[in-house]
Design a protein around this motif. Sequence first.
Motif, PDB file in Angstrom:
ATOM      1  N   GLY A   1      27.947  28.448  18.319  1.00 26.75           N
ATOM      2  CA  GLY A   1      28.124  27.442  19.351  1.00 26.75           C
ATOM      3  C   GLY A   1      29.519  27.487  19.945  1.00 26.75           C
ATOM      4  N   ASN A   2      29.605  27.148  21.206  1.00 24.23           N
ATOM      5  CA  ASN A   2      30.875  27.259  21.925  1.00 24.23           C
ATOM      6  C   ASN A   2      31.905  26.255  21.411  1.00 24.23           C
ATOM      7  OD1 ASN A   2      32.775  27.997  23.711  1.00 24.23           O
ATOM      8  ND2 ASN A   2      31.716  27.296  25.545  1.00 24.23           N
ATOM      9  N   THR A   3      31.491  25.018  21.199  1.00 23.66           N
ATOM     10  CA  THR A   3      32.427  23.986  20.758  1.00 23.66           C
ATOM     11  C   THR A   3      32.953  24.263  19.347  1.00 23.66           C
ATOM     12  OG1 THR A   3      31.223  22.380  22.116  1.00 23.66           O
ATOM     13  CG2 THR A   3      32.720  21.509  20.454  1.00 23.66           C
ATOM     14  N   LYS A   4      32.073  24.676  18.441  1.00 25.22           N
ATOM     15  CA  LYS A   4      32.499  24.976  17.077  1.00 25.22           C
ATOM     16  C   LYS A   4      33.418  26.195  17.046  1.00 25.22           C
ATOM     17  CE  LYS A   4      30.666  25.609  12.414  1.00 25.22           C
ATOM     18  NZ  LYS A   4      29.436  25.720  11.595  1.00 25.22           N
ATOM     19  N   TYR A   5      33.125  27.191  17.850  1.00 20.66           N
ATOM     20  CA  TYR A   5      33.989  28.369  17.913  1.00 20.66           C
ATOM     21  C   TYR A   5      35.366  28.011  18.475  1.00 20.66           C
ATOM     22  CZ  TYR A   5      35.655  33.006  19.186  1.00 20.66           C
ATOM     23  OH  TYR A   5      36.411  34.130  19.312  1.00 20.66           O
ATOM     24  N   LEU A   6      35.387  27.133  19.486  1.00 23.41           N
ATOM     25  CA  LEU A   6      36.667  26.686  20.044  1.00 23.41           C
ATOM     26  C   LEU A   6      37.475  25.922  19.004  1.00 23.41           C
ATOM     27  CD1 LEU A   6      38.486  26.440  22.539  1.00 23.41           C
ATOM     28  CD2 LEU A   6      37.232  24.370  23.150  1.00 23.41           C
ATOM     29  N   GLY A   7      36.817  25.073  18.213  1.00 27.03           N
ATOM     30  CA  GLY A   7      37.512  24.370  17.150  1.00 27.03           C
ATOM     31  C   GLY A   7      38.091  25.306  16.101  1.00 27.03           C
ATOM     32  N   ASN A   8      37.332  26.339  15.740  1.00 19.36           N
ATOM     33  CA  ASN A   8      37.850  27.313  14.775  1.00 19.36           C
ATOM     34  C   ASN A   8      39.055  28.066  15.326  1.00 19.36           C
ATOM     35  OD1 ASN A   8      35.888  26.702  12.871  1.00 19.36           O
ATOM     36  ND2 ASN A   8      34.434  28.191  13.698  1.00 19.36           N
ATOM     37  N   MET A   9      39.029  28.400  16.603  1.00 24.93           N
ATOM     38  CA  MET A   9      40.155  29.102  17.206  1.00 24.93           C
ATOM     39  C   MET A   9      41.397  28.211  17.287  1.00 24.93           C
ATOM     40  SD  MET A   9      39.276  32.222  17.847  1.00 24.93           S
ATOM     41  CE  MET A   9      40.481  32.736  19.056  1.00 24.93           C
ATOM     42  N   ILE A  10      41.190  26.918  17.588  1.00 24.31           N
ATOM     43  CA  ILE A  10      42.337  26.008  17.710  1.00 24.31           C
ATOM     44  C   ILE A  10      43.032  25.820  16.367  1.00 24.31           C
ATOM     45  CG2 ILE A  10      42.959  23.585  18.111  1.00 24.31           C
ATOM     46  CD1 ILE A  10      40.993  23.556  20.404  1.00 24.31           C
ATOM     47  N   PHE A  11      42.252  25.638  15.301  1.00 21.43           N
ATOM     48  CA  PHE A  11      42.836  25.331  13.998  1.00 21.43           C
ATOM     49  C   PHE A  11      43.119  26.560  13.152  1.00 21.43           C
ATOM     50  CE2 PHE A  11      40.727  21.334  15.142  1.00 21.43           C
ATOM     51  CZ  PHE A  11      41.780  20.461  14.969  1.00 21.43           C
ATOM     52  N   THR A  12      42.930  27.747  13.687  1.00 23.13           N
ATOM     53  CA  THR A  12      43.277  28.969  12.952  1.00 23.13           C
ATOM     54  C   THR A  12      44.297  29.812  13.710  1.00 23.13           C
ATOM     55  OG1 THR A  12      41.327  30.062  13.920  1.00 23.13           O
ATOM     56  CG2 THR A  12      41.076  29.079  11.722  1.00 23.13           C
ATOM     57  N   GLN A  13      43.935  30.266  14.899  1.00 20.87           N
ATOM     58  CA  GLN A  13      44.807  31.177  15.633  1.00 20.87           C
ATOM     59  C   GLN A  13      45.853  30.436  16.459  1.00 20.87           C
ATOM     60  OE1 GLN A  13      42.630  34.011  17.939  1.00 20.87           O
ATOM     61  NE2 GLN A  13      44.456  35.025  18.767  1.00 20.87           N
ATOM     62  N   TYR A  14      45.493  29.264  16.999  1.00 23.05           N
ATOM     63  CA  TYR A  14      46.400  28.518  17.883  1.00 23.05           C
ATOM     64  C   TYR A  14      46.836  27.198  17.238  1.00 23.05           C
ATOM     65  CZ  TYR A  14      44.553  31.806  21.321  1.00 23.05           C
ATOM     66  OH  TYR A  14      44.186  32.939  21.995  1.00 23.05           O
TER      67      TYR A  14
END
Length: 207
Positions: free
Chosen positions: A129-142
């Motif tokens: 899912g787009n929202t869950k993937y965005l959350g993972n990117m925010i709290f890991t890479q960014y």
Amino acid sequence: MEFTSILFYVFSAVLVLASLQVITTKNPVHAALFLVLAFFNAAGIWMLLKAEFLSIVLVLVYVGAVMVLFLFVVMMLDINLDKLRAGFWSHFPVAALVGVVVVLEMSAVLWKGFLRPDNHVPVAADQIGNTKYLGNMIFTQYTYAFEVAAAILLLAIVAAVALTLRRRKDVRFVDPADAVKVKRSDRVRIISMKPDTEARQTAHQGE
């Protein structure tokens, strides 16, 4: 034609018409309401493009907060519409030129995407899912950038509260610490008084 394509054209048509009404209507309240309609249709288009996070943020932030503030400001202020529309036709050529340039730029970008349709969405976004993937990117890479943005927003909130919190002489201010310390005896005082029987007897005799 698929059902999603029909919805896309319907949302796009309503969005264009609402945007035209925003800049052509004379009543500012109606213009703000048409802008709310435009935001809702833009959110629908984002939802069709599988950008759920952007769609929800558009509705919550712009429709739920910004446009409500605009409506309150427009309804509270006494706006002179004649002065606002005085220089409309004198600035129309420049505004039309800027609008045409923006439309040409957007058309060039979209046409280039139609000619070479590349799938830039990661495979993980399609799976979770787009929202869950965005959350993972925010709290890991960014994470660092996200924390810096949160600190800046917190500083802006504190600064806004500090600027608006002023001690004015013409405004009554209640200190919460003093209000908590107040006891029952400080608010209510019971006074025992003797009944005034002489005054009642004099009133009866006068009648």
